[in-house]
Design a protein around this motif. Structure first.
Motif, PDB file in Angstrom:
ATOM      1  N   ALA A   1      33.584  46.330   8.170  1.00 36.42           N
ATOM      2  CA  ALA A   1      33.960  46.215   9.366  1.00 36.42           C
ATOM      3  C   ALA A   1      33.454  44.631   9.455  1.00 36.42           C
ATOM      4  N   PHE A   2      33.130  43.062   9.802  1.00 33.69           N
ATOM      5  CA  PHE A   2      33.393  41.679   9.585  1.00 33.69           C
ATOM      6  C   PHE A   2      32.790  41.641  10.932  1.00 33.69           C
ATOM      7  N   PRO A   3      31.736  40.891  10.479  1.00 32.69           N
ATOM      8  CA  PRO A   3      30.364  40.262  11.390  1.00 32.69           C
ATOM      9  C   PRO A   3      30.516  38.934  11.957  1.00 32.69           C
ATOM     10  N   TRP A   4      32.052  39.356  13.437  1.00 31.22           N
ATOM     11  CA  TRP A   4      32.329  38.080  13.852  1.00 31.22           C
ATOM     12  C   TRP A   4      31.610  36.724  14.947  1.00 31.22           C
ATOM     13  N   GLU A   5      30.550  37.651  14.743  1.00 33.92           N
ATOM     14  CA  GLU A   5      29.264  36.898  15.809  1.00 33.92           C
ATOM     15  C   GLU A   5      29.121  35.922  15.202  1.00 33.92           C
ATOM     16  N   GLY A   6      29.670  36.245  13.681  1.00 28.90           N
ATOM     17  CA  GLY A   6      28.740  35.285  12.526  1.00 28.90           C
ATOM     18  C   GLY A   6      29.641  33.738  11.917  1.00 28.90           C
ATOM     19  N   LEU A   7      30.984  34.149  12.943  1.00 30.82           N
ATOM     20  CA  LEU A   7      31.655  32.831  13.279  1.00 30.82           C
ATOM     21  C   LEU A   7      31.480  31.471  13.958  1.00 30.82           C
ATOM     22  N   ARG A   8      30.235  32.018  14.460  1.00 31.68           N
ATOM     23  CA  ARG A   8      29.408  31.146  15.396  1.00 31.68           C
ATOM     24  C   ARG A   8      28.785  29.834  14.293  1.00 31.68           C
ATOM     25  N   ASP A   9      28.111  30.466  13.205  1.00 30.27           N
ATOM     26  CA  ASP A   9      27.262  29.404  11.926  1.00 30.27           C
ATOM     27  C   ASP A   9      28.699  28.359  11.375  1.00 30.27           C
ATOM     28  N   MET A  10      29.652  28.666  11.860  1.00 32.58           N
ATOM     29  CA  MET A  10      31.161  27.700  11.002  1.00 32.58           C
ATOM     30  C   MET A  10      32.671  27.807  11.768  1.00 32.58           C
ATOM     31  N   PRO A  11      31.803  26.195  12.668  1.00 32.49           N
ATOM     32  CA  PRO A  11      32.297  25.764  13.956  1.00 32.49           C
ATOM     33  C   PRO A  11      33.350  25.433  13.432  1.00 32.49           C
ATOM     34  N   ARG A  12      33.620  24.756  12.201  1.00 34.37           N
ATOM     35  CA  ARG A  12      34.982  23.944  11.658  1.00 34.37           C
ATOM     36  C   ARG A  12      35.496  24.835  10.664  1.00 34.37           C
ATOM     37  N   LEU A  13      35.744  26.125  10.968  1.00 35.56           N
ATOM     38  CA  LEU A  13      36.551  27.269  10.295  1.00 35.56           C
ATOM     39  C   LEU A  13      37.807  27.696  10.490  1.00 35.56           C
ATOM     40  N   GLN A  14      38.410  27.464   9.492  1.00 34.53           N
ATOM     41  CA  GLN A  14      40.305  27.254  10.259  1.00 34.53           C
ATOM     42  C   GLN A  14      41.011  28.674   9.797  1.00 34.53           C
ATOM     43  N   THR A  15      40.837  29.118   8.146  1.00 34.85           N
ATOM     44  CA  THR A  15      41.760  29.762   7.551  1.00 34.85           C
ATOM     45  C   THR A  15      40.614  31.109   7.680  1.00 34.85           C
ATOM     46  N   LEU A  16      40.811  32.321   7.741  1.00 34.71           N
ATOM     47  CA  LEU A  16      40.098  33.056   7.739  1.00 34.71           C
ATOM     48  C   LEU A  16      41.176  34.306   7.191  1.00 34.71           C
TER      49      LEU A  16
ATOM     50  N   TYR B   1      37.334  39.969  -4.500  1.00 33.24           N
ATOM     51  CA  TYR B   1      37.976  40.881  -5.425  1.00 33.24           C
ATOM     52  C   TYR B   1      36.408  41.299  -6.164  1.00 33.24           C
ATOM     53  N   ASN B   2      35.759  41.046  -5.188  1.00 31.62           N
ATOM     54  CA  ASN B   2      34.359  42.438  -5.274  1.00 31.62           C
ATOM     55  C   ASN B   2      33.902  43.010  -5.074  1.00 31.62           C
ATOM     56  N   SER B   3      33.129  44.105  -4.869  1.00 32.98           N
ATOM     57  CA  SER B   3      32.514  45.205  -4.222  1.00 32.98           C
ATOM     58  C   SER B   3      31.517  44.895  -2.993  1.00 32.98           C
ATOM     59  N   ILE B   4      32.789  43.975  -2.061  1.00 36.98           N
ATOM     60  CA  ILE B   4      31.160  43.694  -0.900  1.00 36.98           C
ATOM     61  C   ILE B   4      31.636  44.968   0.382  1.00 36.98           C
ATOM     62  N   THR B   5      31.181  45.663   0.625  1.00 36.41           N
ATOM     63  CA  THR B   5      31.053  46.770   1.786  1.00 36.41           C
ATOM     64  C   THR B   5      30.191  45.835   3.253  1.00 36.41           C
ATOM     65  N   SER B   6      28.993  45.103   2.451  1.00 38.32           N
ATOM     66  CA  SER B   6      28.837  44.810   4.132  1.00 38.32           C
ATOM     67  C   SER B   6      28.175  43.561   3.938  1.00 38.32           C
ATOM     68  N   ILE B   7      28.059  42.664   4.707  1.00 38.17           N
ATOM     69  CA  ILE B   7      27.912  41.454   5.698  1.00 38.17           C
ATOM     70  C   ILE B   7      27.104  41.062   6.726  1.00 38.17           C
ATOM     71  N   HIS B   8      25.760  40.872   6.270  1.00 35.99           N
ATOM     72  CA  HIS B   8      24.522  40.206   7.391  1.00 35.99           C
ATOM     73  C   HIS B   8      25.167  39.096   8.139  1.00 35.99           C
ATOM     74  N   PRO B   9      25.169  39.345   9.789  1.00 37.63           N
ATOM     75  CA  PRO B   9      25.522  39.061  10.678  1.00 37.63           C
ATOM     76  C   PRO B   9      24.556  37.145  10.308  1.00 37.63           C
ATOM     77  N   SER B  10      24.173  36.765   9.371  1.00 37.75           N
ATOM     78  CA  SER B  10      23.613  35.640  10.086  1.00 37.75           C
ATOM     79  C   SER B  10      23.711  34.939   7.992  1.00 37.75           C
ATOM     80  N   SER B  11      24.682  36.197   7.300  1.00 39.16           N
ATOM     81  CA  SER B  11      24.616  35.682   5.647  1.00 39.16           C
ATOM     82  C   SER B  11      25.438  33.910   5.474  1.00 39.16           C
TER      83      SER B  11
END
Length: 400
Positions: free
Chosen positions: A117-132, A88-98
């Motif tokens: 849009a969501f930078p799906w390639e950025g998920l590579r930096d979170m290898p243990r992520l389970q909940t999105l 519940y912020n005002s986020i409109t863009s996310i850098h792929p390397s955030s």
């Protein structure tokens, strides 16, 4: 002096680890084994991600702020972070390397923002992520390439977005729990794949809300997704007009293929040797495609593949084109051809052949006899007939 400088650096680093950012609240929680640092920033005056969040923070909540973008390496110093809530912020863009260096992160929530849009390639930096969590944003679809970065996700919340088309089967098969309600779904065979998969015994996909409605479907608008009678997607099948084509050099040739499948597949021509797309389907909904090759050269020879693709799969058929040259052979007359002698034959050997083939030679005497015995035929008129009769009368008078 050197010792004082070193002491100042150590104090600064300790302050960075243990201090709490302005307009934020910090606390320690207990998980039964060790104390965990919790940081919560909910002041509406915050417009950027704080840079002095303690490095030992395990849970960070940035909620109801004016943050509109996540820059590169926004959380780089938080290598121990496990929970990141940016709701519940005002986020409109996310850098792929955030999310670089968030190797321990287990849960990422971005609910209630303005993401298209969501930078799906950025998920590579979170290898243990389970909940999105992407609930209540402005996402219109889940692209096919997202499957490459979702192998460990066990819960994905896409509810209350603007999704019309869902993902392909190979993408849904990597998800366990999916929230897809409250979207203007176009209920077609594509989304029916997800429903069928979720209802099968032992399926890894579970629809969190069974009351998903069809909002943009012809004849199914307002119906429950689970009750709509949807057509099933059918994998394409390609049938070429001919599998082998032989055509002379310099001629024109047309290659054609037809395809079946549901939805109507798109058609593409690919030359195997060049590995490049030559021609795509002329328009949407076309079930056939042709490619014209004019003035054939030897470079045009090879294998052409007609490829059909839709959301259910890909199929292709090869067509082999062979280009042959045309050689003109001039034929000599038979008489001249008979007089020709082979290079190996000698003049002596050729004479008997010519004698046998020629008319037999006659002597002078035989030729004269032949001439005397050959009757001569003249035209008979009245004068000639009268002279013969006179001559006959003269001979008769002499005899008497």
């Amino acid at each position: 002096m050197y010792l004082l400088l070193l002491l100042h650096i150590l104090q600064s680093s300790l302050w960075a680890v243990h201090c709490c950012p302005a307009l934020c609240a910090c606390a320690y929680g207990n998980n039964g084994i060790a104390e965990l640092r919790l940081v919560q920033c909910s002041d509406p005056g915050i417009s950027a991600v704080p840079i002095n969040v303690p490095a030992d923070t395990v849970k960070l909540r940035l909620e109801k702020t004016l943050i509109s973008r996540l820059p590169r390496a926004a959380f780089y110093n938080l290598s121990e972070l496990r929970f990141l809530w940016l709701t519940y912020n005002s986020i409109t863009s996310i850098h792929p390397s955030s999310f670089v260096n968030l190797k321990a992160l287990r849960e990422l929530r971005l609910d209630g923002n303005l993401l298209t849009a969501f930078p799906w390639e950025g998920l590579r930096d979170m290898p243990r992520l389970q909940t999105l969590g992407l609930h209540n944003n402005r996402l219109s679809s889940l692209p096919a390439h997202a499957a490459l970065f979702l192998p460990n996700i066990t819960y994905l919340d896409l509810s209350s977005n603007r999704c019309v088309h869902l993902l392909k089967k190979r993408v849904t098969s990597v998800l366990f729990n999916t929230g897809v309600h409250d979207n203007p779904w176009l209920c077609d065979c594509q989304i029916s794949m997800l429903v069928s998969l979720s209802m099968s015994l032992g399926s890894p996909v579970v629809l969190m809300d069974q009351l998903v409605m069809c909002s943009r479907s012809l004849g199914h608008s307002g119906m429950l997704l689970t009750e709509a009678q949807l057509s099933r997607c059918m994998r394409p099948s390609v049938q070429p007009a001919a599998t082998r084509v032989i055509s002379p050099l310099g001629s024109n040739v047309i290659l054609r293929c037809d395809a079946t499948g549901y939805p109507t597949p798109t058609l593409t021509w690919i030359k195997t040797s060049a590995s490049a797309v030559m021609q795509e389907s002329p328009r949407v909904g076309v079930r056939w495609s042709v490619i014209s090759l004019n003035g054939l050269s030897y470079k045009d020879a090879g294998e052409y593949r007609c490829q059909a693709r839709n959301m259910a799969g890909i199929s292709e058929a090869p067509i082999k084109l062979k280009v042959v040259g045309v050689t003109r052979i001039s034929r000599l007359p038979k008489k001249k051809k008979s007089k020709k002698t082979s290079p190996k034959s000698s003049p002596k050997d050729s004479k008997p052949k010519q004698t046998i083939a020629a008319t037999p030679t006659l002597s002078i005497k035989d030729s004269q006899i032949l001439q005397n015995n050959t009757p001569t035929v003249f035209p008979i008129d009245k004068y000639t007939k009268r002279s013969k009769m006179n001559q006959t009368d003269q001979d008769t008078s002499r005899l008497t």
